[in-house]
Write a protein that holds these residues in place. Structure first.
Motif, mmCIF file in Angstrom:
data_model
loop_
_atom_site.group_PDB
_atom_site.id
_atom_site.type_symbol
_atom_site.label_atom_id
_atom_site.label_comp_id
_atom_site.label_asym_id
_atom_site.label_seq_id
_atom_site.Cartn_x
_atom_site.Cartn_y
_atom_site.Cartn_z
ATOM 1 N N GLU A 112 5.529 -0.725 -5.763
ATOM 2 C CA GLU A 112 6.751 -1.382 -6.238
ATOM 3 C C GLU A 112 7.914 -0.962 -5.368
ATOM 4 O O GLU A 112 7.925 0.131 -4.782
ATOM 5 N N GLN A 156 -3.418 1.615 -8.509
ATOM 6 C CA GLN A 156 -1.964 1.699 -8.547
ATOM 7 C C GLN A 156 -1.373 0.497 -7.798
ATOM 8 O O GLN A 156 -2.032 -0.115 -6.974
ATOM 9 N N ARG A 185 2.890 2.981 -8.715
ATOM 10 C CA ARG A 185 2.828 3.141 -10.179
ATOM 11 C C ARG A 185 1.363 3.039 -10.593
ATOM 12 O O ARG A 185 0.699 2.040 -10.310
ATOM 13 N N GLN A 186 0.863 4.066 -11.273
ATOM 14 C CA GLN A 186 -0.530 4.095 -11.685
ATOM 15 C C GLN A 186 -0.768 3.096 -12.810
ATOM 16 O O GLN A 186 0.072 2.958 -13.718
#
Length: 452
Positions: free
Chosen positions: A66, A63, A75-76
């Motif tokens: 952000e 991930q 975010r994966q």
């Protein structure tokens, strides 16, 4: 002569080296990278590895962190021990982490950057009371975090250089540095200008530039350039302009150079050493639109010319010369020795839509006869022939008034002052009208036979 000992030569060499480094400014080195930072080049592919060995039954999840409005969040991306990123962009920079379940295995920072371009610096000064501006262009947008610096010092003087931070202007695509000039600084002293641009991907130093304040003088181009036609001068143009707002003419003046060309011509005609803010062009092409530009330079010739001003256009006077109004006709002398005749538009049965007051046609110097002249001449001859008969008729009629019978009507003579009929209704030769009752009309034969 004895040669100086070795230690003395070494000391002189080190002193010269220190002077050179002082004149060249500070060393240009990139910022250091931490151990957990990986550098990626713009547009390249890169593979991130989580660990050397991972249990076979474990699922590794990647991930990226952000920054959003509510703060940082993850975010994966993908599963696996390795993560492949293609065609890197500046936006791909960030913190990447891999984990198995809730257990963090590794965290690293990816930095996407391009080594900076080598500065090609140029310096200029808009007037004697302005600061010096040094700038250099960029082919590509610099990487985020790029730092540009400039150092200025006097040549061959062991003193600390003045350091200036430079700004990047995205619209102009160039770095610009402002060098403060203290009042009373000698314009002829040599200065050494050094530049350096660096980021995480590397550093690049520009070549040292030696300048003087007078040599970098470059005014802004003149403004408010206008081109006007002069009345009754088909080969002249009046060009006017103004000093740029950055130059104060109360203390120093400018000399100007003007260039102009008619639009069909590929090259310019240049006029040098213009000391006024206007120029009278006397060899313009008739009826052609001309392009005019002006540039400026210090009155003493210091520095370089300004850029050319914006183009201004103008056309010489194209009016036709007449000695009377457009309703009349006549001949006008032309410049080639012939005569031009101006015919009123009514003769052609159409209006003068162009407002030029008649069409001009070239002709020879022979006079042009008008059809009205023949009509006027014929009418004059006819009137001269009929007037003697008219007066003889009046004299004979007045002598017979005493012998007329009582009761006969008296006929009044028609006065000569009445206007004649129009030429279109009256023939050039008319028949004799029948005699009125009580009046005697005598011809030339009757007058001869009477013996009088």
């Amino acid at each position: 002569m004895a040669r100086p000992p070795g230690p003395l030569l070494l000391l002189v060499f080190l002193l010269c080296l220190l002077l050179y480094l002082a004149a060249a400014g500070r060393p240009c080195v990139p910022a250091g990278l931490s151990q957990d930072t990986i550098l990626g080049r713009l547009g390249a592919n890169i593979t991130l590895t989580c660990q050397d060995e991972v249990p076979a039954n474990a699922t590794v999840l990647w991930q990226v962190e952000e920054q959003g409005p509510a703060g940082a969040w993850g975010r994966q991306l993908a599963e696996g021990n390795t993560l492949l990123l293609r065609q890197l962009r500046y936006e791909d920079s960030g913190h990447y982490s891999c984990s198995v379940g809730s257990h963090l295995l590794r965290s690293l920072r990816l930095l996407v950057a391009e080594p900076p371009e080598t500065p090609q610096v140029s310096c200029y000064r808009r007037s004697h009371d302005k600061d010096v501006l040094c700038e250099w262009p960029q082919q590509k947008k610099p990487s985020p975090g790029t730092r540009a610096m400039l150092w200025v010092k006097r040549r061959f003087v062991a003193e600390n250089a003045t350091e200036q931070r430079c700004r990047y202007f995205s619209k102009a695509r160039k770095f610009v540095c402002r060098v403060k000039v203290p009042p009373g600084t000698d314009d002829t002293k040599h200065l050494v200008v050094s530049t350096c641009v660096s980021n995480s991907a590397g550093g690049s130093a520009g070549r040292d530039k030696i300048i003087t304040l007078s040599s970098v003088l470059k005014p802004d181009p003149p403004v408010n350039v206008t081109v006007e036609a002069l009345e009754k001068a088909p080969q002249r143009l009046q060009v006017n302009w103004s000093y740029p707002s950055s130059w104060d003419p109360r203390f120093y003046w400018l000399h100007f150079q003007v260039r102009y060309r008619p639009e069909p011509a590929p090259t310019f005609v240049e006029v040098d050493q213009v000391t006024t803010t206007w120029l009278d062009i006397r060899d313009a092409w008739r009826g052609m639109r001309h392009v005019v530009q002006v540039r400026a330079k210090d009155e003493f010739g210091h520095g370089t010319w300004s850029e050319w001003s914006q183009e201004a256009v103008g056309t010489p006077w194209t009016g036709r010369r007449k000695t009377w109004g457009p309703e009349a006709g006549g001949s006008v002398p032309m410049e080639d020795g012939t005569y031009g005749v101006t015919l009123p538009p009514l003769l052609f049965g159409e209006d003068d839509t162009n407002g030029a007051g008649g069409s001009v046609m070239e002709s020879s110097i022979h006079p042009v006869a008008s059809p009205y002249a023949f009509l006027v001449t014929g009418g004059s001859l006819l009137l001269a022939t009929l007037l003697p008969c008219r007066y003889r008729q009046m004299w004979w009629t007045s002598g017979q008034e005493m012998t007329k019978a009582e009761g006969e009507g008296q006929h009044m003579l028609v006065p000569l002052g009445l206007p004649p009929p129009t030429l279109s209704d009256t023939p050039l030769l008319s028949q004799t009208a029948p005699s009125a009752p009580g009046m005697l009309h005598m011809t030339h034969e009757d007058y001869s036979s009477s013996g009088q």
